[in-house]
Design a protein around this motif. Sequence first.
Motif, short mmCIF file in Angstrom:
data_model
loop_
_atom_site.label_atom_id
_atom_site.label_comp_id
_atom_site.label_asym_id
_atom_site.label_seq_id
_atom_site.Cartn_x
_atom_site.Cartn_y
_atom_site.Cartn_z
N ILE A 116 45.89 -20.20 -103.70
CA ILE A 116 45.26 -21.00 -102.67
C ILE A 116 44.76 -20.05 -101.60
O ILE A 116 45.52 -19.25 -101.08
CB ILE A 116 46.26 -21.99 -102.04
CG1 ILE A 116 46.98 -22.78 -103.14
CG2 ILE A 116 45.57 -22.90 -101.05
CD1 ILE A 116 46.07 -23.59 -103.99
N VAL A 117 43.49 -20.12 -101.31
CA VAL A 117 42.93 -19.25 -100.29
C VAL A 117 42.72 -20.07 -99.04
O VAL A 117 42.07 -21.11 -99.08
CB VAL A 117 41.59 -18.65 -100.76
CG1 VAL A 117 41.00 -17.78 -99.68
CG2 VAL A 117 41.81 -17.86 -102.03
N ARG A 157 33.60 -22.26 -99.56
CA ARG A 157 34.58 -22.84 -98.64
C ARG A 157 35.80 -21.93 -98.61
O ARG A 157 36.14 -21.31 -99.63
CB ARG A 157 34.99 -24.25 -99.07
CG ARG A 157 33.91 -25.30 -98.91
CD ARG A 157 34.44 -26.70 -99.24
NE ARG A 157 33.43 -27.71 -98.98
CZ ARG A 157 32.52 -28.11 -99.88
NH1 ARG A 157 32.54 -27.57 -101.10
NH2 ARG A 157 31.63 -29.02 -99.58
N PRO A 158 36.52 -21.89 -97.48
CA PRO A 158 37.65 -20.96 -97.40
C PRO A 158 38.86 -21.39 -98.21
O PRO A 158 39.68 -20.53 -98.57
CB PRO A 158 37.96 -20.94 -95.90
CG PRO A 158 37.45 -22.24 -95.38
CD PRO A 158 36.24 -22.56 -96.20
N GLU A 159 39.01 -22.68 -98.50
CA GLU A 159 40.20 -23.15 -99.20
C GLU A 159 39.84 -23.52 -100.64
O GLU A 159 38.98 -24.36 -100.87
CB GLU A 159 40.81 -24.35 -98.48
CG GLU A 159 41.28 -24.02 -97.07
CD GLU A 159 41.81 -25.23 -96.35
OE1 GLU A 159 42.21 -26.20 -97.04
OE2 GLU A 159 41.83 -25.23 -95.11
N TRP A 160 40.52 -22.87 -101.58
CA TRP A 160 40.26 -23.15 -102.99
C TRP A 160 41.46 -22.71 -103.80
O TRP A 160 42.32 -21.99 -103.34
CB TRP A 160 38.98 -22.46 -103.47
CG TRP A 160 39.04 -20.96 -103.43
CD1 TRP A 160 39.13 -20.15 -102.33
CD2 TRP A 160 39.02 -20.07 -104.56
NE1 TRP A 160 39.15 -18.82 -102.70
CE2 TRP A 160 39.09 -18.73 -104.05
CE3 TRP A 160 38.93 -20.27 -105.94
CZ2 TRP A 160 39.08 -17.61 -104.89
CZ3 TRP A 160 38.91 -19.15 -106.76
CH2 TRP A 160 38.99 -17.84 -106.24
N THR A 161 41.50 -23.16 -105.04
CA THR A 161 42.60 -22.84 -105.94
C THR A 161 42.05 -22.20 -107.19
O THR A 161 41.25 -22.82 -107.90
CB THR A 161 43.38 -24.11 -106.33
OG1 THR A 161 43.78 -24.82 -105.17
CG2 THR A 161 44.61 -23.77 -107.16
N ASN A 162 42.46 -20.98 -107.47
CA ASN A 162 42.02 -20.28 -108.67
C ASN A 162 42.94 -20.64 -109.82
O ASN A 162 44.16 -20.47 -109.73
CB ASN A 162 42.04 -18.77 -108.41
CG ASN A 162 41.31 -17.99 -109.47
OD1 ASN A 162 41.42 -18.29 -110.66
ND2 ASN A 162 40.57 -16.98 -109.06
N MET A 201 39.68 -25.04 -108.56
CA MET A 201 39.70 -26.35 -107.90
C MET A 201 39.43 -26.17 -106.41
O MET A 201 39.67 -25.12 -105.83
CB MET A 201 41.05 -27.03 -108.09
CG MET A 201 41.31 -27.54 -109.49
SD MET A 201 42.91 -28.41 -109.61
CE MET A 201 42.59 -29.86 -108.59
N GLU A 202 38.92 -27.23 -105.82
CA GLU A 202 38.82 -27.29 -104.37
C GLU A 202 39.02 -28.73 -103.92
O GLU A 202 38.76 -29.68 -104.67
CB GLU A 202 37.48 -26.75 -103.87
CG GLU A 202 36.27 -27.53 -104.32
CD GLU A 202 34.96 -26.99 -103.74
OE1 GLU A 202 35.00 -26.24 -102.74
OE2 GLU A 202 33.90 -27.33 -104.28
N VAL A 215 30.29 -25.07 -94.97
CA VAL A 215 30.15 -24.16 -96.10
C VAL A 215 29.38 -22.93 -95.65
O VAL A 215 28.57 -22.98 -94.72
CB VAL A 215 29.43 -24.82 -97.30
CG1 VAL A 215 30.22 -25.99 -97.83
CG2 VAL A 215 28.01 -25.24 -96.93
N ALA A 216 29.65 -21.81 -96.31
CA ALA A 216 28.94 -20.57 -96.04
C ALA A 216 27.98 -20.28 -97.18
O ALA A 216 28.26 -20.59 -98.35
CB ALA A 216 29.92 -19.41 -95.88
#
Length: 658
Positions: free
Chosen positions: A21-22, A95-100, A245-246, A338-339
């Motif tokens: 999780i970032v 996006r800063p939050e995501w799950t690899n 995932m996000e 979003v960036a």
Amino acid sequence: MSRAGRAWLAGPEPASPSAVIVSGNRRFTDCDRWWILVDLMKGSSLAVLAIMTAVTSPAAHADWKPIEGAMLTRWAGDVTPESTWQEYPRPLLERPEWTNLNGLWDYAVTPRNATRVETWAGSILVPFCPESALSGVGRLIEPTEALWYRRDLPGPIPGKRSLIHFEAVDYETTVWVNGQEIGSHRGGHTPFSFDLTEALRDGANELIVRVYDATGAYQLHGKQRLHNGGIWYTRVTGIWQTVWMESVPERSVADLAIGCDIASGRIVVTPRLAGPVGDGETLRATASMNSEVVASAVGEGTLTLQIPTPRLWSPDEPHLYDLTIELIDRTGRVVDSVASYAALREFGRNQDARGHWRFTLNGEPIFHWGPLDQGWWPDGLLTPPTDRAMRSDIEFLKAAGFNMIRTHIKVRPRRYYTHCDRIGMLVWQDQVSSGYGGGRQNPDGSSPPWTRMEPDPVDANWPDEAHAQWVLEYRRMVDHLRNNPCVAVWVPFNEAWGQHRSMEVGALAVSLDPSRPVNISSGGNFWPVGDIADHHSYPDPDFPLDDLRFTDFIKVVGEFGGHGWPVDGHLWDAARENWGYGGLPETIGEWKDRYARSIDILCALRRKGVAAGVYTQTTDVEVEINGLLTYDRIQKVDPDWLRGQSARLLGTPDAGTE
């Protein structure tokens, strides 16, 4: 999200992650424990941001190692179940939050018609395909079989939509969560996503993925073949790019369309929103360079950023503007952010003093000079072992003096194009091909007779259903890559492989993206559509310059060279016939003479009207040993020497300018 203070509850951060999780600049892993991430926001206020359960399947703790005896690159030693492909996979919408979700998954192989898995065979390292060494499996998947995957997923986050993203799966994919079919996808080379929100439950959730891959008929498969050899390579089945995932707000930014106008210095951004429309919502876009804000715009639809003193993008000066896109509700709260990034650059064409058409970039003529690039790896096949390995190919080619890469009948991971954007490398983007060339295998085969540049060619007779799938996959590719500044040319067909309805396809390609030139068929059967006439000639370049049919087209040599050179200890299979075009030289000095001779000829062709050259190729691939690098990425020749040859070519004046 406040970064004032974070604390772990219920124990320390796990040491053996299966997912990442970032959050902001930190990466939090989930493994054996429940954990709660707590933000200490604005003094004493506590906000629970995420509650996760253990999402590790039993396979995540199994032993893994590459297949013994396989050729490996030097980056293979950096690959572990915990570290594999942890980079953010979608740089143009970040996006800063995501799950690899990369790592060890359970896998099984069943007969094609099986509807379930009775016994799981073991673990596979995603995103490497089972045929590759780095998967830890090393097994060919047959067209009579189906490939299955299983792993656990985290539970839902209240108030958010949970999306799963597959960057690429070859070829037909069906996804279940907790026994509920979520969706299916057909096509092996572009991303797809599903909304899992309604299927998720608190605690652990089971993800099942089933894949079928025929690698033949009208399916788009590129250089894959069931029986590899010559110019055809080991097939790839299943997941071969990052899975992740996000969690996004109910109303969110789903996509961006980015354009520019160099004359006015404007970047134009059109966000596409998903979810229920918010009353009074607005959008805000901000552009910056080197962390300094240079422009902003607020509106309800398309946003125009007026850039002061604009800096244009080119291979020599790859200037990029960082973008932030925010969705704001009626109270002024930022609902989603979003960036992304953009460039000011313009592709075009113009005539030289003798009437020959030339490529232009930002209104100036530019000779496109680059290699044919297969993008294959001995340890990962279609999947590079690491992001750093993938970038190294581009850096080598840049050092060798090339300004373009023809990415050959495959679509790369998104990060590849971002590296080209940032390094400064033009890309000719091929559509993934069908068929194997060499004429029709039967009267209704997927490829027509290959007559190259001869008049009155014929097309293959594709069924409507197969053609519709081809168009769908082409549209996806263009939509997927159109925002990348580096993409300079679209190539619908390679040679005559799967070439069909050429005039219709050419008109479609032009209409989908009028901002870039279209090369209807590189080296294939010439049809008067698009912008480019492309001839392949081995080993030395050539072009039928006197044929008046090509007067109104940009003339290019889309493939030539292929000068082979074997490097002892770096052959994929020394027992098989390793080959290059024109036979193999006796010494590396002779190889250099052949290469220099080809450059001499291309210099002369440039003076006579040729506007681009594509040298075969960046690397050896399996028994095809005509690369500038070996298959395991050892330099055959110093890039400084290659750069000198490139300088001779790029310094050659166009016709009529001497």
